[in-house]
Design an enzyme around this catalytic site. Structure first.
Site, PDB file in Angstrom:
ATOM      1  N   HIS A   1       0.850  -1.198   0.000  1.00 15.82           N
ATOM      2  CA  HIS A   1       0.000   0.000   0.000  1.00 15.82           C
ATOM      3  C   HIS A   1       0.882   1.243   0.000  1.00 15.82           C
ATOM      4  O   HIS A   1       1.885   1.303   0.694  1.00 15.82           O
ATOM      5  CB  HIS A   1      -0.882   0.018   1.257  1.00 15.82           C
ATOM      6  CG  HIS A   1      -1.709   1.260   1.364  1.00 15.82           C
ATOM      7  ND1 HIS A   1      -2.879   1.424   0.664  1.00 15.82           N
ATOM      8  CD2 HIS A   1      -1.520   2.403   2.058  1.00 15.82           C
ATOM      9  CE1 HIS A   1      -3.386   2.608   0.937  1.00 15.82           C
ATOM     10  NE2 HIS A   1      -2.579   3.229   1.782  1.00 15.82           N
TER      11      HIS A   1
ATOM     12  N   ASP B   1     -15.521   2.263   7.691  1.00 13.85           N
ATOM     13  CA  ASP B   1     -14.441   3.218   7.431  1.00 13.85           C
ATOM     14  C   ASP B   1     -14.861   4.224   6.362  1.00 13.85           C
ATOM     15  O   ASP B   1     -14.561   5.413   6.462  1.00 13.85           O
ATOM     16  CB  ASP B   1     -13.162   2.496   6.992  1.00 13.85           C
ATOM     17  CG  ASP B   1     -12.106   3.496   6.535  1.00 13.85           C
ATOM     18  OD1 ASP B   1     -11.616   4.252   7.386  1.00 13.85           O
ATOM     19  OD2 ASP B   1     -11.830   3.567   5.318  1.00 13.85           O
TER      20      ASP B   1
ATOM     21  N   ARG C   1     -15.225  12.408   8.803  1.00 13.99           N
ATOM     22  CA  ARG C   1     -13.999  13.091   9.263  1.00 13.99           C
ATOM     23  C   ARG C   1     -13.576  14.163   8.265  1.00 13.99           C
ATOM     24  O   ARG C   1     -13.094  15.236   8.645  1.00 13.99           O
ATOM     25  CB  ARG C   1     -12.859  12.062   9.431  1.00 13.99           C
ATOM     26  CG  ARG C   1     -13.021  11.184  10.672  1.00 13.99           C
ATOM     27  CD  ARG C   1     -12.096   9.961  10.603  1.00 13.99           C
ATOM     28  NE  ARG C   1     -10.720  10.345  10.377  1.00 13.99           N
ATOM     29  CZ  ARG C   1      -9.845   9.626   9.652  1.00 13.99           C
ATOM     30  NH1 ARG C   1     -10.195   8.498   9.088  1.00 13.99           N
ATOM     31  NH2 ARG C   1      -8.616  10.050   9.504  1.00 13.99           N
TER      32      ARG C   1
ATOM     33  N   SER D   1      -7.638   3.643   9.706  1.00 15.22           N
ATOM     34  CA  SER D   1      -8.442   3.624   8.486  1.00 15.22           C
ATOM     35  C   SER D   1      -7.731   2.830   7.384  1.00 15.22           C
ATOM     36  O   SER D   1      -8.319   1.952   6.743  1.00 15.22           O
ATOM     37  CB  SER D   1      -8.686   5.082   8.066  1.00 15.22           C
ATOM     38  OG  SER D   1      -9.132   5.166   6.753  1.00 15.22           O
TER      39      SER D   1
ATOM     40  N   LYS E   1      -8.527  -1.531   5.947  1.00 17.33           N
ATOM     41  CA  LYS E   1      -8.745  -2.001   4.563  1.00 17.33           C
ATOM     42  C   LYS E   1      -7.698  -3.042   4.159  1.00 17.33           C
ATOM     43  O   LYS E   1      -7.987  -4.005   3.459  1.00 17.33           O
ATOM     44  CB  LYS E   1      -8.735  -0.799   3.610  1.00 17.33           C
ATOM     45  CG  LYS E   1      -9.995   0.056   3.772  1.00 17.33           C
ATOM     46  CD  LYS E   1      -9.931   1.385   3.068  1.00 17.33           C
ATOM     47  CE  LYS E   1      -9.169   2.404   3.847  1.00 17.33           C
ATOM     48  NZ  LYS E   1      -9.413   3.801   3.543  1.00 17.33           N
TER      49      LYS E   1
HETATM   50  N1  URA Z   1      -6.425   7.508   3.638  1.00 13.28           N
HETATM   51  C1  URA Z   1      -7.305   6.667   4.232  1.00 13.28           C
HETATM   52  O1  URA Z   1      -7.662   5.627   3.690  1.00 13.28           O
HETATM   53  N2  URA Z   1      -7.790   7.000   5.456  1.00 13.28           N
HETATM   54  C2  URA Z   1      -7.434   8.143   6.098  1.00 13.28           C
HETATM   55  O2  URA Z   1      -7.908   8.375   7.205  1.00 13.28           O
HETATM   56  C3  URA Z   1      -6.526   8.996   5.463  1.00 13.28           C
HETATM   57  C4  URA Z   1      -6.032   8.658   4.227  1.00 13.28           C
END
Ligand code: URA
Length: 439
Positions: A82, A161, A168, A183, A187
């Site tokens: 990632h 999320d 957010r 977050s 994933k």
């Molecule tokens: N990318 C994400 O997937 N989550 C966040 O909170 C910030 C950047």
């Protein structure tokens, strides 16, 4: 339980229990908790922070809100990668075929992304007919048959999320390191890989502007992954200037294909090797970095990495002939050259501003519904440290809408700073490698 009590507790700086976190995430994700109370809690977390126990409880609760991908039917140890995202970052397009060619099975779920250029999925759609909406069964079948698949995150992967991030985003509570790390890792963990390699970008073109902030985020993500039973390593890499020499979807695909043919720019290849080394070690296929490096260099030299790219394109509906004939990829009908106003040395090439210029050309998405000009983008001829003469070409900008070129070129001009003195100092691409703080 009452949400107001959780808000007051967090506001006072106390830690929430696992049960409290599970309770509010379950209610929020099923539409049984008002946004205003969740926003208030996020603001309390923003100021009072979260412990690692709270963060892990949040990640677990969010993962439970949706589907999890089970890759256990696939042979070998599955490793995912990632990136926190940067300008000109096309590493996935090179790295995944390289690692797969070395024998590590990769099922990669990617995003489209808002911002300077599209995400990996948009870039891959430069191959006409390329399908990114794969079912889980198709992903598994392709990995079994070819060793790799790149698809989009299913709608139901960590829906809590998705909802929380959207909230957010509009309540000024994105920039809390535990919330960001939680977050991202929710994933990654839900995507099923046993090993995770993170590329945390740092600099003007990145989410994390300073090395200190990038290291903190990297450490949090690695510790969350480790706590959740995933071997996790992070590389902190530079994003002061764009990665490689192209910015823009099809242009980046062409550069990735050149790289797979052994003609990649030095910075881009250095990062691909650094990430690939960690992926091969985590997958158990390499004993150490030099063993991994030797294997990765071999698959570039013998064409196996490029062959994996052909497999990927063919398996997902594109024409593999385009891999060897990139002239078929989308292009732009108009271009403009940016030349140096004075001679000297490039002191800075601000990634953020290059990204803005590429956005003006139409290479990125301003809103979720914007369409991307896949042929638009920038080819950089000069980067940080390069000598340049007055009037020499700094870059060429491409677009299908000619009216966009002049403003974008002016913006790109602002990204360059040139002065008569040679650039002093060291500018490493890889700043740090982060492993679990428990090791
Ligand atoms: N990318 C994400 O997937 N989550 C966040 O909170 C910030 C950047």
């Amino acid at each position: 339980m009452r949400m107001v009590d959780l808000i007051v507790k967090k506001r006072a700086g106390e830690a929430l229990t696992r049960e409290e976190i599970q309770w509010f995430i379950e209610r929020f994700s099923t539409g049984n908790m008002p946004d205003y109370q969740v926003s208030a809690l996020m603001m309390a977390i923003y100021f009072q922070k979260m412990t690692m126990d709270e963060t892990v409880a949040l990640v677990e609760a969010m993962i439970e809100s949706g589907d999890q991908i089970d890759l256990s039917g696939l042979p070998g140890k599955k490793v995912d990668k990632h990136s926190t995202g940067g300008v000109g970052d096309k590493t996935t397009l090179i790295l995944i075929p390289m690692v797969a060619a070395c024998g590590a099975p990769v099922a990669k779920l990617s995003g489209r992304g808002l911002g300077h250029t599209g995400g990996t999925l948009d870039k891959l759609e430069s191959f006409e007919g390329f399908r990114v909406e794969l079912t889980l069964e198709e992903i598994i079948e392709n990995v079994q048959q070819y060793g790799l698949a790149i698809g989009s995150q299913t709608q139901n992967l960590v829906p809590a999320d998705k909802k929380l991030y959207a909230l957010r985003d509009v309540t000024g509570t994105v920039e809390n390191v535990s919330l960001i790390a939680g977050s991202i890792m929710s994933k990654k963990v839900a995507s099923g890989a046993e090993g995770i390699v993170l590329d945390v970008k740092c600099g003007s073109g990145a989410f994390m502007k300073t090395l200190e902030a990038a290291k903190e985020l990297g450490q949090k993500m690695v510790d969350i992954g480790t706590r959740m039973g995933r071997e996790t390593v992070a590389i902190v890499s530079d994003m002061e200037q764009p990665l490689g020499n192209t910015v823009g979807n099809a242009l980046e695909v062409k550069e990735a294909l050149d790289s797979l043919r052994g003609n990649g720019p030095a910075d881009l290849m250095e990062l691909c090797y650094a990430l690939g080394e960690q992926m091969l070690i985590l997958s158990g296929l390499a004993a150490n970095t030099s063993d991994a490096r030797r294997q990765l260099e071999a698959v570039i030299a013998n064409g196996k990495a490029l062959a994996k790219m052909r497999d990927l394109v063919a398996a997902q509906g594109g024409d593999p002939v385009w891999v060897d004939h990139p002239e078929h990829l989308p292009s732009a009908s108009h271009s403009i050259e940016l030349t140096a106003p004075s001679g000297g040395f490039v002191q800075d090439l601000a990634a953020q501003v290059v990204g803005e210029s590429s956005m003006l050309l139409g290479a990125g998405r301003e809103t979720k519904s914007s369409t991307i000009d896949l042929g638009a983008g920038i080819v950089l001829h000069k980067k940080r440290g390069d000598a340049v003469q007055a009037g020499e070409s700094l870059a060429i900008l491409y677009a299908n809408a000619p009216e966009k070129l002049v403003e974008a070129a002016a913006r790109l001009g602002e990204a360059y700073s040139i002065s008569p003195e040679a650039l002093q100092g060291e500018f490493p691409l890889i700043h740090a490698r982060i492993t679990s703080s428990k090791q």
